[in-house]
Design a protein around this motif. Structure first.
Motif, PDB file in Angstrom:
ATOM      1  N   LEU A  19      48.799  66.708  74.907  1.00 38.80           N
ATOM      2  CA  LEU A  19      49.019  65.395  75.521  1.00 38.80           C
ATOM      3  C   LEU A  19      50.124  65.449  76.576  1.00 38.80           C
ATOM      4  O   LEU A  19      50.036  64.787  77.616  1.00 38.80           O
ATOM      5  N   HIS A  20      51.150  66.248  76.329  1.00 40.09           N
ATOM      6  CA  HIS A  20      52.227  66.388  77.305  1.00 40.09           C
ATOM      7  C   HIS A  20      51.739  67.011  78.610  1.00 40.09           C
ATOM      8  O   HIS A  20      52.355  66.812  79.667  1.00 40.09           O
ATOM      9  N   ALA A  21      50.667  67.762  78.543  1.00 44.43           N
ATOM     10  CA  ALA A  21      50.146  68.426  79.743  1.00 44.43           C
ATOM     11  C   ALA A  21      49.209  67.529  80.558  1.00 44.43           C
ATOM     12  O   ALA A  21      48.863  67.878  81.691  1.00 44.43           O
ATOM     13  N   PRO A 128      62.927  71.290  90.070  1.00 51.49           N
ATOM     14  CA  PRO A 128      64.122  70.446  89.957  1.00 51.49           C
ATOM     15  C   PRO A 128      64.328  69.838  88.576  1.00 51.49           C
ATOM     16  O   PRO A 128      65.410  69.341  88.275  1.00 51.49           O
ATOM     17  N   HIS A 129      63.286  69.853  87.721  1.00 47.74           N
ATOM     18  CA  HIS A 129      63.400  69.238  86.396  1.00 47.74           C
ATOM     19  C   HIS A 129      63.428  70.297  85.293  1.00 47.74           C
ATOM     20  O   HIS A 129      62.953  70.059  84.185  1.00 47.74           O
ATOM     21  N   LYS A 130      64.005  71.432  85.590  1.00 48.41           N
ATOM     22  CA  LYS A 130      64.020  72.565  84.669  1.00 48.41           C
ATOM     23  C   LYS A 130      64.593  72.218  83.303  1.00 48.41           C
ATOM     24  O   LYS A 130      64.137  72.723  82.282  1.00 48.41           O
ATOM     25  N   VAL A 134      59.824  67.870  78.798  1.00 49.71           N
ATOM     26  CA  VAL A 134      58.813  68.910  78.954  1.00 49.71           C
ATOM     27  C   VAL A 134      57.675  68.471  79.880  1.00 49.71           C
ATOM     28  O   VAL A 134      57.088  69.297  80.595  1.00 49.71           O
ATOM     29  N   ILE A 135      57.362  67.190  79.914  1.00 47.06           N
ATOM     30  CA  ILE A 135      56.343  66.701  80.849  1.00 47.06           C
ATOM     31  C   ILE A 135      56.750  66.986  82.286  1.00 47.06           C
ATOM     32  O   ILE A 135      55.944  67.431  83.108  1.00 47.06           O
ATOM     33  N   GLU A 136      58.033  66.754  82.593  1.00 45.71           N
ATOM     34  CA  GLU A 136      58.526  67.030  83.939  1.00 45.71           C
ATOM     35  C   GLU A 136      58.570  68.531  84.215  1.00 45.71           C
ATOM     36  O   GLU A 136      58.349  68.976  85.349  1.00 45.71           O
ATOM     37  N   ASP A 286      65.040  63.884  74.124  1.00 42.68           N
ATOM     38  CA  ASP A 286      65.203  64.105  75.559  1.00 42.68           C
ATOM     39  C   ASP A 286      64.229  65.158  76.074  1.00 42.68           C
ATOM     40  O   ASP A 286      63.877  65.169  77.251  1.00 42.68           O
ATOM     41  N   ARG A 287      63.787  66.017  75.181  1.00 43.25           N
ATOM     42  CA  ARG A 287      62.867  67.082  75.581  1.00 43.25           C
ATOM     43  C   ARG A 287      61.410  66.749  75.269  1.00 43.25           C
ATOM     44  O   ARG A 287      60.523  67.018  76.076  1.00 43.25           O
TER      45      ARG A 287
END
Length: 348
Positions: A19-21, A128-130, A134-136, A286-287
């Protein structure tokens, strides 16, 4: 972004990770509208994936057979037939590296956390969202390749038929009014809120006249029975282990508010843009918390006050961690979520 013609996305498991992908799938389709997009997945998680126009074909991967040379040879032959010019390995593990290698894609990339030697096959792309959600991190693969990311969207399959099925099943059980959806279990015991506290919370809920539907996998059926027996209210309906994945999606979609710890169905609720209460302690919200849902980020999170995980240390192996989340805290978050639902319904 280069107009790739044949794209393979590898994200085989687990439910929440698939789902995150989905926002990366959405963004890839926006940037390459004419490409053929194929998704490699374990079959048991494929029900949450949409068909066209987002995905043109699915490739089911049997992880147990990935050690078999004959299976790998057959998989390589199947994948090569697509003529992939791009492979995105969003799993970043040894098993996905085998699939990426078999793809024969001219360009093989992944997000920056390529583990178990997967970086030897696919190049990790750090954007930039390293250090962000995880979605970013997944979306950074599109950004680094020159694509545009303008929003977070979760393309999902139609569940209209499953909604009708669940309405009929609920009605047969005596449930015809509004309800909240609760998933008391989780993949790891350490992430679960204690059943005694779920029971205490649901006694408060049912005392207000609100019904509750318990959901989850067959492995969690015992938890559902324990809660039902403890609450002792006819307003608690136990459907744990009694739905397939799309029926689970339908039951969540029709609920007023969704509540659970960090588990796969939580990310279904988020993708469906439901009001939700998520209980986090040993993992980092947050992750991997709800993101890009109803308000574009988090909705309502109840986090353990003294054993909170961080993105840098995403797992705290403390069995007592979740017990520190009090019933009062969950009740307050629930009331806020329910009030928002009521306000939205009044406004419409």
């Amino acid at each position: 972004m280069k107009q790739y013609k044949n794209i393979l996305i590898i994200k085989m498991s687990s439910l929440g990770d698939v789902l995150h992908a989905l926002p990366t799938l959405y963004t890839m389709r926006q940037n390459c509208p004419h490409a053929r997009i194929v998704w490699a997945v374990h079959e048991n998680f494929s029900a949450v994936l949409p068909g066209k126009p987002y995905i043109d074909d699915l490739i089911y991967i049997d992880k147990k057979k990935l050690k078999s040379l004959s299976y790998i040879k057959d998989l390589r032959k199947r994948l090569h037939a697509y003529g992939f010019d791009l492979c995105l390995d969003l799993q970043g593990l040894a098993k996905s590296a085998i699939v990426a290698w078999c793809s024969g894609a001219k360009e093989k990339y992944g997000y920056w956390e390529m583990r178990e030697g997967s970086f030897l096959v696919s190049k990790g792309l750090a954007g930039p969202h390293k250090q962000d959600h995880v979605i970013e991190r997944y979306l950074d693969t599109v950004r680094v390749l020159g694509g545009t990311v303008d929003r977070v969207e979760f393309p999902l399959p139609s569940i209209a038929a499953e909604k009708e099925t669940m309405r009929q099943r609920f009605a047969a059980a005596g449930l015809t009014g509004p309800y909240i959806a609760v998933v008391p279990g989780a993949r790891w015991d350490v992430k679960e809120w204690p059943l005694a506290q779920w029971s205490e919370f649901l006694r408060r809920v049912t005392a207000t006249g609100m019904a509750a539907v318990l959901l989850g996998s067959p492995a969690e059926a015992g938890k559902g029975r324990t809660i039902c027996d403890s609450v002792g209210s006819p307003l608690v309906y136990d459907f744990t282990g009694q739905t397939n994945l799309r029926e689970l999606m339908a039951a969540i979609a029709m609920s007023q508010v969704y509540l659970s710890a960090d588990t796969g169905p939580l990310h279904i609720a988020n993708a469906l843009k439901k009001e939700l209460v998520a209980l986090f302690g040993p993992t980092s919200p947050d992750r991997t918390g709800p993101y890009g849902g109803k308000d574009g980020s988090y909705i309502h999170l109840v986090i353990s006050p003294t054993s909170q995980a961080t993105p840098e240390h995403p797992l705290i192996d403390d069995p007592a961690c979740m017990a520190q989340i009090t019933t009062d805290k969950v009740w307050q978050a629930y009331e806020t979520a329910l009030r928002r639902v009521t306000d939205d319904q009044s406004a419409s």
